[in-house]
Design an enzyme around this catalytic site. Structure first.
Site, PDB file in Angstrom:
ATOM      1  N   HIS A 134      48.458  40.914  46.189  1.00 63.49           N
ATOM      2  CA  HIS A 134      49.766  40.368  45.834  1.00 63.49           C
ATOM      3  C   HIS A 134      49.573  38.914  45.440  1.00 63.49           C
ATOM      4  O   HIS A 134      49.071  38.103  46.222  1.00 63.49           O
ATOM      5  CB  HIS A 134      50.751  40.474  47.003  1.00 63.49           C
ATOM      6  N   CYS A 135      49.966  38.576  44.217  1.00 61.31           N
ATOM      7  CA  CYS A 135      49.738  37.230  43.690  1.00 61.31           C
ATOM      8  C   CYS A 135      51.047  36.450  43.681  1.00 61.31           C
ATOM      9  O   CYS A 135      51.992  36.825  42.966  1.00 61.31           O
ATOM     10  CB  CYS A 135      49.161  37.313  42.272  1.00 61.31           C
ATOM     11  N   PRO A 136      51.153  35.363  44.446  1.00 63.19           N
ATOM     12  CA  PRO A 136      52.394  34.575  44.422  1.00 63.19           C
ATOM     13  C   PRO A 136      52.628  33.865  43.095  1.00 63.19           C
ATOM     14  O   PRO A 136      53.769  33.541  42.762  1.00 63.19           O
ATOM     15  CB  PRO A 136      52.190  33.571  45.562  1.00 63.19           C
ATOM     16  N   ASN A 177      54.381  39.035  42.027  1.00 66.87           N
ATOM     17  CA  ASN A 177      54.244  40.462  41.791  1.00 66.87           C
ATOM     18  C   ASN A 177      52.896  40.917  42.346  1.00 66.87           C
ATOM     19  O   ASN A 177      51.990  40.108  42.548  1.00 66.87           O
ATOM     20  CB  ASN A 177      54.329  40.767  40.291  1.00 66.87           C
TER      21      ASN A 177
END
Length: 327
Positions: free
Chosen positions: A165-167, A171
């Site tokens: 999960h990439c801030p 997403n």
């Protein structure tokens, strides 16, 4: 002889009351520590959901600031220094090409859903019983859990071929948007390197004493150039590490989650005197096409996803090396 309840068997001494007290306290401390860790992870998930939109705005602001500095300050300064018109037009065209691809791939990585598995058979979708799907069910979101799918604690759903999960994109990075995520990092690194190279001489002038600067070099322009150049250099160095790691993952057909799992499996197999092999490692060429579609690497069409062929498969099943090896 019948033993009474709570009495130790013959030949075994009963633990001292002090030892029993210590064991109980240790178990209580472990339970308290586990609850605290779970609470911290829940708080981190909430923090990521709150900061996600702000991180996207920050990323767009930084890209826009560097692009504004490049097109409105750096390029005019290069023109004033005597850069020829054909060279200047070429620099502008290449800069526009890189910027358009940065924003396109970033928008796709942000807006495109990473890939949600279908409902579990019998849970409201009669067509979900595809034989290609594993019959595993996620115990958190109650959806089907195909191979390589994992549950994201931030998004509260399973993601097919989940990487992380990439801030920065607010997403998950998964089956549907992984190639856009990789291309965004690639073009962003190229754009930062482009600004670092073209703006190097202007950066040296901007940090020089005022009396040594060109007469048409305004203070505000010098500040924008120096800040943009430093931002580009820092992002480029960071992307060299992150992008290099993801390039390794692409050519070995792993995700970030699988990298850590495979590393543990590899150590366990080594202790047993065995050799562990990633079951999804099909060779560099096939591994590359699993992410970027059936496009040849040297044709470079894969760098333009709006023209290249999409990756094959649905994200529910993946070929393994055992299926390719002759029986």
């Amino acid at each position: 002889m019948k033993m009474g309840f709570g009495h130790p068997p013959p030949g075994q001494t009963q633990p001292a009351p002090g030892c029993i007290w210590v064991r109980r306290r240790v178990r209580q401390l472990l339970r308290c520590f586990t609850r605290c860790c779970s609470l911290c992870l829940d708080c981190m998930d909430i923090l990521l959901r709150v900061l996600g939109p702000l991180m996207v705005l920050l990323a767009v602001f930084l890209i826009g600031f560097v692009a504004y500095t490049f097109f409105t300050i750096i390029v005019p300064q290069l023109a004033d220094e005597g850069t020829s018109s054909p060279m200047l037009l070429g620099q502008l065209a290449l800069g526009c090409f890189i910027l358009v691809n940065i924003m396109y791939n970033y928008a796709m990585a942000v807006c495109l859903r990473a890939g949600e598995p279908p409902p579990f058979p019998g849970e409201g979708d009669a067509e979900a019983g595809d034989g290609s799907l594993s019959l595993r069910q996620c115990q958190k979101c109650l959806r089907s859990k195909p191979p390589r799918a994992h549950h994201c604690s931030v998004c509260k759903q399973c993601v097919m071929k989940m990487d992380h999960h990439c801030p920065w994109i607010n997403n998950c990075v998964g089956f549907n948007n992984y190639r856009y995520f990789c291309l965004f990092m690639l073009y962003l690194a190229l754009g930062c390197l482009y600004v670092v190279i073209l703006g190097y001489r202007l950066f040296l002038q901007s940090v020089a004493p005022i009396r040594k600067r060109p007469p048409n070099f305004r203070f505000a322009d010098a500040q924008c150039i120096s800040l943009s150049w430093l931002i580009s250099l820092c992002i480029f160095l960071a992307l060299c590490l992150l992008g290099g790691f993801h390039a390794y993952l692409v050519v070995t057909n792993q995700t970030t989650i699988e990298f850590h799992i495979n590393m543990g499996n590899r150590h366990a197999a080594k202790r047993k005197g065995e050799v562990y092999r990633n079951p999804y490692d099909l060779g560099h060429s096939r591994n590359f096409q699993e992410v970027f579609g059936p496009n040849r690497f040297l044709h470079f069409l894969w760098m333009m996803p709006y023209l290249a062929k999409r990756p094959t498969g649905s994200g529910a099943s993946f070929p393994t090396v055992s299926e390719l090896e002759p029986v």
